[in-house]
Design a protein around this motif. Structure first.
Motif, PDB file in Angstrom:
ATOM      1  N   GLY A  69      -7.445 -16.051   5.447  1.00 15.36           N
ATOM      2  CA  GLY A  69      -8.894 -16.023   5.331  1.00 15.36           C
ATOM      3  C   GLY A  69      -9.395 -15.110   4.224  1.00 15.36           C
ATOM      4  N   LEU A  70      -8.477 -14.431   3.562  1.00 18.64           N
ATOM      5  CA  LEU A  70      -8.852 -13.497   2.506  1.00 18.64           C
ATOM      6  C   LEU A  70      -9.091 -14.253   1.197  1.00 18.64           C
ATOM      7  CD1 LEU A  70      -9.096 -10.455   1.850  1.00 18.64           C
ATOM      8  CD2 LEU A  70      -6.691 -10.524   1.221  1.00 18.64           C
ATOM      9  N   LYS A  71     -10.192 -13.982   0.571  1.00 17.64           N
ATOM     10  CA  LYS A  71     -10.509 -14.615  -0.714  1.00 17.64           C
ATOM     11  C   LYS A  71     -10.044 -13.688  -1.832  1.00 17.64           C
ATOM     12  CE  LYS A  71     -14.361 -17.034   1.244  1.00 17.64           C
ATOM     13  NZ  LYS A  71     -15.749 -16.930   1.602  1.00 17.64           N
ATOM     14  N   LEU A  72      -8.886 -13.999  -2.387  1.00 16.10           N
ATOM     15  CA  LEU A  72      -8.280 -13.118  -3.374  1.00 16.10           C
ATOM     16  C   LEU A  72      -9.096 -13.031  -4.657  1.00 16.10           C
ATOM     17  CD1 LEU A  72      -4.525 -14.053  -2.910  1.00 16.10           C
ATOM     18  CD2 LEU A  72      -5.697 -12.009  -2.117  1.00 16.10           C
ATOM     19  N   TRP A  73      -9.838 -14.089  -5.005  1.00 12.65           N
ATOM     20  CA  TRP A  73     -10.619 -14.061  -6.242  1.00 12.65           C
ATOM     21  C   TRP A  73     -11.848 -13.161  -6.144  1.00 12.65           C
ATOM     22  CZ3 TRP A  73      -9.692 -18.407  -3.303  1.00 12.65           C
ATOM     23  CH2 TRP A  73     -10.735 -18.849  -2.518  1.00 12.65           C
ATOM     24  N   ASP A  74     -12.197 -12.752  -4.918  1.00 14.33           N
ATOM     25  CA  ASP A  74     -13.324 -11.829  -4.739  1.00 14.33           C
ATOM     26  C   ASP A  74     -12.895 -10.362  -4.765  1.00 14.33           C
ATOM     27  OD1 ASP A  74     -15.128 -13.862  -4.588  1.00 14.33           O
ATOM     28  OD2 ASP A  74     -15.182 -13.930  -2.391  1.00 14.33           O
ATOM     29  N   LEU A  75     -11.612 -10.121  -4.832  1.00 15.72           N
ATOM     30  CA  LEU A  75     -11.122  -8.741  -4.831  1.00 15.72           C
ATOM     31  C   LEU A  75     -11.338  -8.097  -6.195  1.00 15.72           C
ATOM     32  CD1 LEU A  75      -7.710  -8.965  -2.959  1.00 15.72           C
ATOM     33  CD2 LEU A  75      -9.829  -7.999  -2.112  1.00 15.72           C
ATOM     34  N   ILE A  76     -11.685  -6.823  -6.141  1.00 13.90           N
ATOM     35  CA  ILE A  76     -11.737  -6.046  -7.373  1.00 13.90           C
ATOM     36  C   ILE A  76     -10.528  -5.111  -7.368  1.00 13.90           C
ATOM     37  CG2 ILE A  76     -14.241  -6.220  -7.594  1.00 13.90           C
ATOM     38  CD1 ILE A  76     -14.464  -3.408  -6.428  1.00 13.90           C
ATOM     39  N   PRO A  77     -10.138  -4.581  -8.502  1.00 15.77           N
ATOM     40  CA  PRO A  77      -8.934  -3.725  -8.546  1.00 15.77           C
ATOM     41  C   PRO A  77      -8.998  -2.523  -7.590  1.00 15.77           C
ATOM     42  CG  PRO A  77      -9.532  -4.370 -10.757  1.00 15.77           C
ATOM     43  CD  PRO A  77     -10.625  -4.881  -9.855  1.00 15.77           C
ATOM     44  N   ALA A  78     -10.171  -2.038  -7.287  1.00 13.25           N
ATOM     45  CA  ALA A  78     -10.267  -0.898  -6.375  1.00 13.25           C
ATOM     46  C   ALA A  78      -9.933  -1.290  -4.939  1.00 13.25           C
ATOM     47  CB  ALA A  78     -11.667  -0.301  -6.438  1.00 13.25           C
ATOM     48  N   ASP A  79      -9.991  -2.578  -4.610  1.00 10.41           N
ATOM     49  CA  ASP A  79      -9.689  -3.031  -3.246  1.00 10.41           C
ATOM     50  C   ASP A  79      -8.191  -3.130  -2.970  1.00 10.41           C
ATOM     51  OD1 ASP A  79     -12.360  -3.270  -2.632  1.00 10.41           O
ATOM     52  OD2 ASP A  79     -12.461  -5.413  -3.119  1.00 10.41           O
ATOM     53  N   ILE A  80      -7.386  -3.211  -4.003  1.00 12.14           N
ATOM     54  CA  ILE A  80      -5.947  -3.442  -3.819  1.00 12.14           C
ATOM     55  C   ILE A  80      -5.261  -2.291  -3.067  1.00 12.14           C
ATOM     56  CG2 ILE A  80      -3.755  -3.797  -5.038  1.00 12.14           C
ATOM     57  CD1 ILE A  80      -5.377  -5.446  -7.078  1.00 12.14           C
ATOM     58  N   PRO A  81      -5.509  -1.009  -3.395  1.00 12.42           N
ATOM     59  CA  PRO A  81      -4.871   0.054  -2.608  1.00 12.42           C
ATOM     60  C   PRO A  81      -5.335   0.064  -1.144  1.00 12.42           C
ATOM     61  CG  PRO A  81      -5.698   0.932  -4.674  1.00 12.42           C
ATOM     62  CD  PRO A  81      -6.194  -0.471  -4.568  1.00 12.42           C
ATOM     63  N   ILE A  82      -6.575  -0.281  -0.915  1.00 14.13           N
ATOM     64  CA  ILE A  82      -7.083  -0.334   0.457  1.00 14.13           C
ATOM     65  C   ILE A  82      -6.381  -1.454   1.225  1.00 14.13           C
ATOM     66  CG2 ILE A  82      -9.134  -0.755   1.862  1.00 14.13           C
ATOM     67  CD1 ILE A  82     -10.747   0.472  -0.488  1.00 14.13           C
ATOM     68  N   LEU A  83      -6.232  -2.589   0.584  1.00 16.43           N
ATOM     69  CA  LEU A  83      -5.537  -3.716   1.196  1.00 16.43           C
ATOM     70  C   LEU A  83      -4.070  -3.371   1.462  1.00 16.43           C
ATOM     71  CD1 LEU A  83      -5.765  -6.688   2.055  1.00 16.43           C
ATOM     72  CD2 LEU A  83      -5.100  -7.297  -0.260  1.00 16.43           C
ATOM     73  N   ALA A  84      -3.424  -2.736   0.509  1.00 16.18           N
ATOM     74  CA  ALA A  84      -2.013  -2.343   0.696  1.00 16.18           C
ATOM     75  C   ALA A  84      -1.880  -1.331   1.825  1.00 16.18           C
ATOM     76  CB  ALA A  84      -1.459  -1.766  -0.604  1.00 16.18           C
ATOM     77  N   GLY A  85      -2.822  -0.402   1.920  1.00 15.25           N
ATOM     78  CA  GLY A  85      -2.787   0.573   3.013  1.00 15.25           C
ATOM     79  C   GLY A  85      -2.971  -0.097   4.364  1.00 15.25           C
ATOM     80  N   GLY A  86      -3.857  -1.072   4.428  1.00 13.52           N
ATOM     81  CA  GLY A  86      -4.060  -1.801   5.679  1.00 13.52           C
ATOM     82  C   GLY A  86      -2.829  -2.584   6.095  1.00 13.52           C
ATOM     83  N   ILE A  87      -2.177  -3.192   5.118  1.00 16.52           N
ATOM     84  CA  ILE A  87      -0.941  -3.924   5.413  1.00 16.52           C
ATOM     85  C   ILE A  87       0.137  -2.970   5.910  1.00 16.52           C
ATOM     86  CG2 ILE A  87       0.940  -5.245   4.354  1.00 16.52           C
ATOM     87  CD1 ILE A  87      -1.203  -6.523   2.546  1.00 16.52           C
ATOM     88  N   ALA A  88       0.261  -1.810   5.263  1.00 11.29           N
ATOM     89  CA  ALA A  88       1.277  -0.824   5.676  1.00 11.29           C
ATOM     90  C   ALA A  88       1.004  -0.313   7.087  1.00 11.29           C
ATOM     91  CB  ALA A  88       1.311   0.337   4.689  1.00 11.29           C
ATOM     92  N   ILE A  89      -0.258  -0.032   7.389  1.00 10.23           N
ATOM     93  CA  ILE A  89      -0.607   0.434   8.738  1.00 10.23           C
ATOM     94  C   ILE A  89      -0.329  -0.652   9.769  1.00 10.23           C
ATOM     95  CG2 ILE A  89      -2.564   1.080  10.210  1.00 10.23           C
ATOM     96  CD1 ILE A  89      -3.686   2.593   7.763  1.00 10.23           C
ATOM     97  N   GLY A  90      -0.673  -1.894   9.426  1.00  6.55           N
ATOM     98  CA  GLY A  90      -0.423  -3.001  10.352  1.00  6.55           C
ATOM     99  C   GLY A  90       1.055  -3.208  10.630  1.00  6.55           C
ATOM    100  N   LEU A  91       1.869  -3.190   9.583  1.00  6.91           N
ATOM    101  CA  LEU A  91       3.312  -3.369   9.770  1.00  6.91           C
ATOM    102  C   LEU A  91       3.929  -2.218  10.556  1.00  6.91           C
ATOM    103  CD1 LEU A  91       4.371  -4.755   6.281  1.00  6.91           C
ATOM    104  CD2 LEU A  91       4.228  -6.009   8.437  1.00  6.91           C
ATOM    105  N   THR A  92       3.454  -1.003  10.286  1.00  8.09           N
ATOM    106  CA  THR A  92       3.953   0.158  11.034  1.00  8.09           C
ATOM    107  C   THR A  92       3.588   0.045  12.507  1.00  8.09           C
ATOM    108  OG1 THR A  92       3.754   1.533   9.059  1.00  8.09           O
ATOM    109  CG2 THR A  92       3.910   2.679  11.173  1.00  8.09           C
ATOM    110  N   GLY A  93       2.357  -0.357  12.774  1.00  7.88           N
ATOM    111  CA  GLY A  93       1.917  -0.518  14.163  1.00  7.88           C
ATOM    112  C   GLY A  93       2.714  -1.572  14.897  1.00  7.88           C
TER     113      GLY A  93
END
Length: 95
Positions: free
Chosen positions: A48-72
């Motif tokens: 459901g994520l629209k990758l074309w709407d992402l700005i470069p500042a969103d990428i670290p936030i997205l990576a952090g969310g993925i890391a937290i999710g996988l850790t959980g």
């Protein structure tokens, strides 16, 4: 026979018992199911994520969310495995 020898004998009996093997397998199955469901939910959310709407500042936030999710997901799977093994240990002790 010292109490140390007796403890090692009890540990060896627990490690070699059929109950231990079966609960080990059951724990792995439960952990694998939790892991698979968690990864499927993360994949569904990513679709459901629209990758074309992402700005470069969103990428670290997205990576952090993925890391937290996988850790959980990993921690919940590990905890479920431990709970299943503890139940197996208690059942083996009571038999």
């Amino acid at each position: 026979m010292s109490s140390d020898d007796d403890n090692q004998h009890m540990y060896a009996r627990w490690r070699n018992s059929e109950v231990s093997r079966n609960f080990h397998r059951l724990g792995l199955l439960v952990a694998a199911i939790i892991l698979a469901v968690g990864l499927l939910l993360m994949a569904k959310d990513a679709l459901g994520l629209k990758l074309w709407d992402l700005i470069p500042a969103d990428i670290p936030i997205l990576a952090g969310g993925i890391a937290i999710g996988l850790t959980g997901i990993g921690l919940v799977s590990l905890a479920a495995y431990g709970v299943v093994r503890a139940i197996g240990w208690a059942i083996d002790k009571s038999v």
